[in-house]
Design a protein around this motif. Structure first.
Motif, PDB file in Angstrom:
ATOM      1  N   ASN A  23     -40.397-130.354  61.743  1.00  0.00           N
ATOM      2  CA  ASN A  23     -39.616-131.247  62.608  1.00  0.00           C
ATOM      3  C   ASN A  23     -38.104-131.131  62.525  1.00  0.00           C
ATOM      4  N   VAL A  24     -37.619-130.457  61.499  1.00  0.00           N
ATOM      5  CA  VAL A  24     -36.167-130.383  61.316  1.00  0.00           C
ATOM      6  C   VAL A  24     -35.677-128.999  61.710  1.00  0.00           C
ATOM      7  N   GLU A  25     -34.591-128.951  62.455  1.00  0.00           N
ATOM      8  CA  GLU A  25     -34.037-127.657  62.877  1.00  0.00           C
ATOM      9  C   GLU A  25     -33.838-126.760  61.659  1.00  0.00           C
ATOM     10  N   GLU A  26     -34.367-125.550  61.696  1.00  0.00           N
ATOM     11  CA  GLU A  26     -34.276-124.555  60.613  1.00  0.00           C
ATOM     12  C   GLU A  26     -34.896-125.050  59.298  1.00  0.00           C
ATOM     13  N   HIS A  98     -27.571-131.094  59.817  1.00  0.00           N
ATOM     14  CA  HIS A  98     -27.572-131.839  61.081  1.00  0.00           C
ATOM     15  C   HIS A  98     -29.008-132.123  61.544  1.00  0.00           C
ATOM     16  N   GLY A  99     -29.901-131.181  61.271  1.00  0.00           N
ATOM     17  CA  GLY A  99     -31.306-131.392  61.638  1.00  0.00           C
ATOM     18  C   GLY A  99     -31.901-132.577  60.882  1.00  0.00           C
ATOM     19  N   LEU A 100     -31.566-132.693  59.600  1.00  0.00           N
ATOM     20  CA  LEU A 100     -32.076-133.816  58.803  1.00  0.00           C
ATOM     21  C   LEU A 100     -31.518-135.146  59.326  1.00  0.00           C
ATOM     22  N   ALA A 101     -30.218-135.140  59.666  1.00  0.00           N
ATOM     23  CA  ALA A 101     -29.599-136.368  60.191  1.00  0.00           C
ATOM     24  C   ALA A 101     -30.289-136.769  61.504  1.00  0.00           C
ATOM     25  N   HIS A 102     -30.518-135.792  62.361  1.00  0.00           N
ATOM     26  CA  HIS A 102     -31.150-136.060  63.663  1.00  0.00           C
ATOM     27  C   HIS A 102     -32.573-136.594  63.474  1.00  0.00           C
TER      28      HIS A 102
END
Ligand code: SF4
Ligand code: SF4
Length: 208
Positions: A23-26, A98-102
């Motif tokens: 689910n997280v970018e990269e 940023h992926g984790l924040a999103h």
């Protein structure tokens, strides 16, 4: 909790690394981290992190779901890319932050009062509504994001900077009203809708 159902979260709770990978970018790069600490040592915010990047990656692998997703740490990444260019494993650290924040935001777990979270939300709304950032509107919304009194105080504080920008023709005094945005807003909305659809389909595929 938005976009994700409770059943999904319950299932994921036993394996946070897999949840991040899906689910997280990269997110599938997290397992490549060898804990050398180069990223944290290179980060200009190093001394201020609650959990520097390599610690967050270890926490993900240690299944510390709540601590990671409710952390303020990833919200402080300024995208300077120092860590990313120096990582010996070429882990895309900036994107993961940023992926984790999103992802934390999607789950409703992000700390609500963080100034950087408020900034991100205001910036995204400003940008995605027209395709181009309306700088005048953005500045005004940021000044007033913590209430009217603080906004006025901030605006007075920044007045000399604003006047300097006007004199140097770096700011359009009519920018608030002259802003047009991109020419194909319908196309922009279609792209954003498709991106949301792909994101949800990815999560659903992982559930299957
Ligand atoms: S620099 Fe790369 S390998 Fe080293 S701790 Fe950071 S993410 Fe891990
Ligand atoms: S990109 Fe973010 S995490 Fe990486 S060095 Fe810069 S501020 Fe730190």
């Amino acid at each position: 909790m938005s976009d994700m159902n409770a059943a999904t979260v319950t299932r994921y709770r036993d394996d946070f690394l897999k949840e991040v990978e899906a689910n997280v970018e990269e997110g599938d790069w997290v397992k490549m981290c060898m804990q050398c600490g180069v990223c944290s040592g290179s980060c200009p915010l190093g001394p201020h992190w609650e959990h520097p990047p390599q610690e967050l990656f270890m926490m993900i692998r240690a299944n510390k779901r709540e601590e990671v997703l409710s952390s303020a740490s990833m919200w402080y990444c300024t995208s300077c890319y120092n860590c990313l260019v120096r990582c010996p494993r070429e882990v895309p650290i900036t994107h993961i932050m940023h992926g984790l924040a999103h992802y934390a935001e999607r789950l409703g777990l992000a700390p609500k009062e963080l100034p950087t979270r408020k900034f991100s939300k205001i910036f995204w709304k400003n940008l995605s509504s027209s395709g181009h950032a309306n700088e005048t509107s953005l500045a005004l919304k940021l000044y007033f994001m913590n209430g009217f009194g603080e906004g006025i105080k901030k605006a007075i504080e920044m007045l000399p900077v604003g006047l300097g920008m006007l004199r140097a023709k770096r700011m359009n005094p009519f920018g608030l009203f002259a802003h047009k945005g991109c020419t194909d807003k319908k196309g922009l909305n279609a792209i954003l809708d498709k991106a949301r659809e792909i994101e949800l389909a990815k999560a659903a595929k992982y559930q299957a």
